[in-house]
Motif scaffolding. Structure first.
Motif, short mmCIF file in Angstrom:
data_model
loop_
_atom_site.label_atom_id
_atom_site.label_comp_id
_atom_site.label_asym_id
_atom_site.label_seq_id
_atom_site.Cartn_x
_atom_site.Cartn_y
_atom_site.Cartn_z
N PHE A 98 28.42 50.81 77.58
CA PHE A 98 28.22 51.24 76.20
C PHE A 98 28.94 52.56 75.97
O PHE A 98 28.71 53.54 76.68
N ASN A 143 31.47 54.25 70.31
CA ASN A 143 31.76 53.41 69.15
C ASN A 143 31.76 51.91 69.43
O ASN A 143 31.98 51.11 68.51
N TYR A 144 31.57 51.52 70.67
CA TYR A 144 31.63 50.10 70.99
C TYR A 144 30.93 49.82 72.31
O TYR A 144 30.58 50.74 73.06
N VAL A 151 31.01 45.85 68.38
CA VAL A 151 30.77 47.09 67.63
C VAL A 151 29.47 46.93 66.85
O VAL A 151 29.08 45.82 66.45
N LYS A 152 28.80 48.04 66.64
CA LYS A 152 27.52 48.05 65.92
C LYS A 152 27.75 47.90 64.42
O LYS A 152 28.64 48.54 63.85
N SER A 153 27.00 47.02 63.80
CA SER A 153 27.07 46.83 62.36
C SER A 153 25.66 46.69 61.82
O SER A 153 25.00 45.66 62.05
N ASP A 154 25.18 47.73 61.14
CA ASP A 154 23.79 47.76 60.66
C ASP A 154 22.85 47.51 61.84
O ASP A 154 22.82 48.29 62.77
N ASP A 155 22.12 46.41 61.80
CA ASP A 155 21.14 46.13 62.87
C ASP A 155 21.62 45.06 63.84
O ASP A 155 20.83 44.51 64.60
N SER A 156 22.91 44.77 63.81
CA SER A 156 23.43 43.72 64.69
C SER A 156 24.72 44.19 65.36
O SER A 156 25.24 45.26 65.08
N TRP A 157 25.21 43.34 66.26
CA TRP A 157 26.48 43.61 66.94
C TRP A 157 27.50 42.56 66.51
O TRP A 157 27.18 41.38 66.39
#
Length: 288
Positions: free
Chosen positions: A28, A31-32, A53-59
């Protein structure tokens, strides 16, 4: 055939319970995230990296390009967007030569005016790297490669004619399976683009010398195993393939070559299993 991920290619094994998918490593970063996935099937065992990459509450799963080059500077030209982290690697002369070569290849491959217009609109993504960056993006040390899954060129050289040919041939023949008999795939790239900065004419001389000295025979490169195992060394297999493709073009024309290219493409297993008799029969069928 549009995706080379071993997991996608092994979906039947996974559905049938004949495959193991194992996460062997997780890293981890700020940023990714990078995960290494091992796939074990009756055919093979391979380990490949995947990026998220993290997007809101998901990957979200993304490519290595999205991870490593998102802050690189973009140099927009007529047919190509060149991305580079070090601006000293880019110069106007090289960009001009790159676009001139693309126009010349459009003529060689008989690309329609509409196809050239579309190429001008959409543009080729070209990632110009140093030695460390290219290994980070591709996963291994190389001078350059065409990533056919993302229609992108990754290279330490500008322009890298050999890799440009790979991408434009696939564009000319689209839709085309992901895998092609290597003597045609690499031979076409050598015939028009040379190899490692050497012109096609220089590479041809190596091929002629190799055959004249009977180090190998032409038929040795006509199968997947012949190309990679009987000949093996690309310093020999590429030049022989180059003069083979040159002969086909001069004798039968570019349209016959394109047709043969299609006939000798397929999924990875099919291409690996093309026998010498099968390949020779397709050459006779297409070229008469």
């Amino acid at each position: 055939d549009s995706c080379a991920s071993p997991i996608v290619n092994a979906l039947e094994y996974i559905r049938n319970g004949n495959a193991q998918v194992i996460v062997t490593d997780k890293a981890f970063r700020e940023n990714y995230a990078k995960i290494s996935v091992q796939l074990v099937t009756p055919d093979e065992s391979v380990t490949v990296p995947y990026y998220l990459v993290k997007s809101d509450d998901s990957w979200l799963m993304v490519s290595s390009f999205s991870v490593y080059t998102k802050d690189w500077k973009k140099y927009e030209t007529r047919y190509v967007n060149v991305y580079c982290n070090d601006g000293t690697l880019v110069n106007e002369f090289a960009l001009e030569k790159l676009n001139e070569f693309i126009e010349l290849m459009g003529e060689h491959l008989l690309l329609s005016q509409s196809k050239m217009k579309l190429l001008e609109k959409e543009k080729i993504n070209y990632y110009l790297c140093n030695e460390d960056e290219i290994e980070e993006i591709t996963g291994f040390p190389t001078h350059g490669m065409t990533n056919l899954q993302f229609d992108a060129i990754v290279s330490r050289h500008l322009p890298h004619y050999h890799e440009v040919v790979h991408l434009l041939v696939n564009y000319a023949l689209n839709p085309l399976p992901l895998f092609t008999l290597p003597c045609l795939q690499e031979g076409t790239a050598v015939c028009f683009g040379g190899r490692w900065g050497k012109s096609p004419q220089v590479i041809f001389q190596i091929g002629y010398f190799t055959l004249a000295q009977q180090f190998f025979k032409l038929e040795d490169i006509l199968t997947y195993n012949g190309f990679h195992q009987i000949v093996g060394n690309p310093d020999f297999s590429y030049p022989i393939s180059g003069i083979f493709v040159r002969f086909l073009i001069e004798k039968f024309g570019i349209e016959k070559l394109k047709l043969l290219y299609r006939r000798l493409s397929g999924n990875d297993k099919a291409v690996q299993n093309f026998s010498l008799d099968y390949v020779q029969s397709k050459i006779a069928e297409v070229c008469g």
